[in-house]
Design a protein around this motif. Structure first.
Motif: not given
Ligand code: C2E
Ligand code: MG
Ligand code: MG
Ligand code: MG
Length: 280
Positions: A59, A61, A113, A115-117, A147, A149, A177-178, A200, A233
């Protein structure tokens, strides 16, 4: 006297408010500065097979180069100020560039991966940008994952679905994710063509102390019934890893196997291919 004390209290309160405001403005500027002046960098955390320790992914970050703020602070600030689209593009390019560097060294990095918000949904040209980066650095789309959510599909269902379908047509693969932090609906999970679901850390923390706890087992079974792989995770100990092995949780990510580290550290992990914290 009462009056005077009241007034003083007011002044103290006022001062504190001013200080708070100044501090938060300082943070805001620090984030903006990092975005606008190349102040961000990426760290990579290994994802491994629970049973074997075989590396299956990383991942990526985001970090501030000067480390003034942690992602738990600067990501929400970026989101609140409408800057998360910029961060999305910056991280996407940095990760794809790094994959290119590794491929040029004849290393074969596993999927990474990004992260995509949810706020990135309003970046209508993100997929075009992603494609440009892949072409520019000659990296195949299989080399990355996004990733997302679950909140994406609850708060922006229609936009999320359109994005998801367009990305899917492009060959982009997703990780959820999460999972388990909020809304988790089974029906939603079933409708999404994600291959891996990340459980999560809070689920592990709340349901791992007692190996008889059926909740984690249930969550993993749920994911498997749907034909998806489960990744847990925040795994920090040998005991947790053993429990997850017994529960047939496919994949693990956490400090036990490796903290997020700079590209050079990740390169060492790629060369190793298999992680064994008991021996390493
Ligand atoms: P996340 O996507 O759920 O990332 C996992 C977080 O858990 C990371 O925190 C990671 O360092 C931490 N973690 C992993 N293993 C362990 C462990 O064993 N123990 C503990 N205590 N923590 C562990 P990090 O890097 O601080 O990021 C926090 C959140 O900020 C991420 O949560 C993600 O939502 C967001 N974020 C980070 N980088 C990016 C980015 O590039 N783009 C976007 N949109 N969001 C990001
Ligand atoms: Mg993530
Ligand atoms: Mg996560
Ligand atoms: Mg999380």
């Amino acid at each position: 006297i009462g009056k005077r004390r009241g007034k003083n209290a007011c002044i103290v309160y006022d001062e504190r408010m001013k200080q708070e405001a100044a501090k938060s403005e300082q943070k805001r500027l620090a984030v903006l500065d990092a975005i606008e002046h190349d102040g961000l960098t990426m760290v990579y955390q290994p994802q491994v097979e629970t049973a074997t320790g075989k590396l299956t992914g990383f991942e990526a970050l985001a970090r501030m180069k000067d480390k003034t703020l942690s992602p738990g602070v600067f990501i929400p600030i970026a989101e609140a100020n409408g800057w998360i689209q910029k961060i999305g593009r910056i991280t996407t390019k940095m990760v794809i560039r790094q994959i290119c560097v590794w491929r040029n060294k004849q290393l074969n990095p596993p999927p990474i991966s990004i992260n995509y918000s949810i706020g990135q949904l309003s970046d209508a040209d993100y997929l075009t940008y992603l494609k440009q980066c892949l072409v520019m650095y000659a990296v195949p789309v299989e080399a990355i994952r996004l990733e997302i959510t679950e909140s994406l599909f609850i708060r922006k269902e229609r936009e999320a679905r359109a994005f998801f379908e367009a990305a899917h047509r492009m060959g982009v693969r997703f990780m959820m994710d999460d999972f388990g932090t909020g809304y988790s609906s089974l029906s939603m999970l079933q409708r999404l063509p994600v291959e891996e679901v990340k459980i999560d850390k809070s689920i592990l923390d709340n349901h791992c102390s007692n190996s008889g706890d059926p909740f984690l087992k249930h969550v993993i079974a749920l994911i498997h019934d749907d034909g998806k792989r489960a990744l847990c995770e925040g795994v920090e100990t040998q005991i947790q890893r053993e429990l997850l092995k017994d529960l047939h949780c496919d994949l693990i990510q956490g400090f036990y196997f490796g903290k997020p580290g700079p590209a050079e550290a990740a390169e060492g992990v790629i060369r190793k291919g298999v992680l064994d914290p008991e021996k390493d």
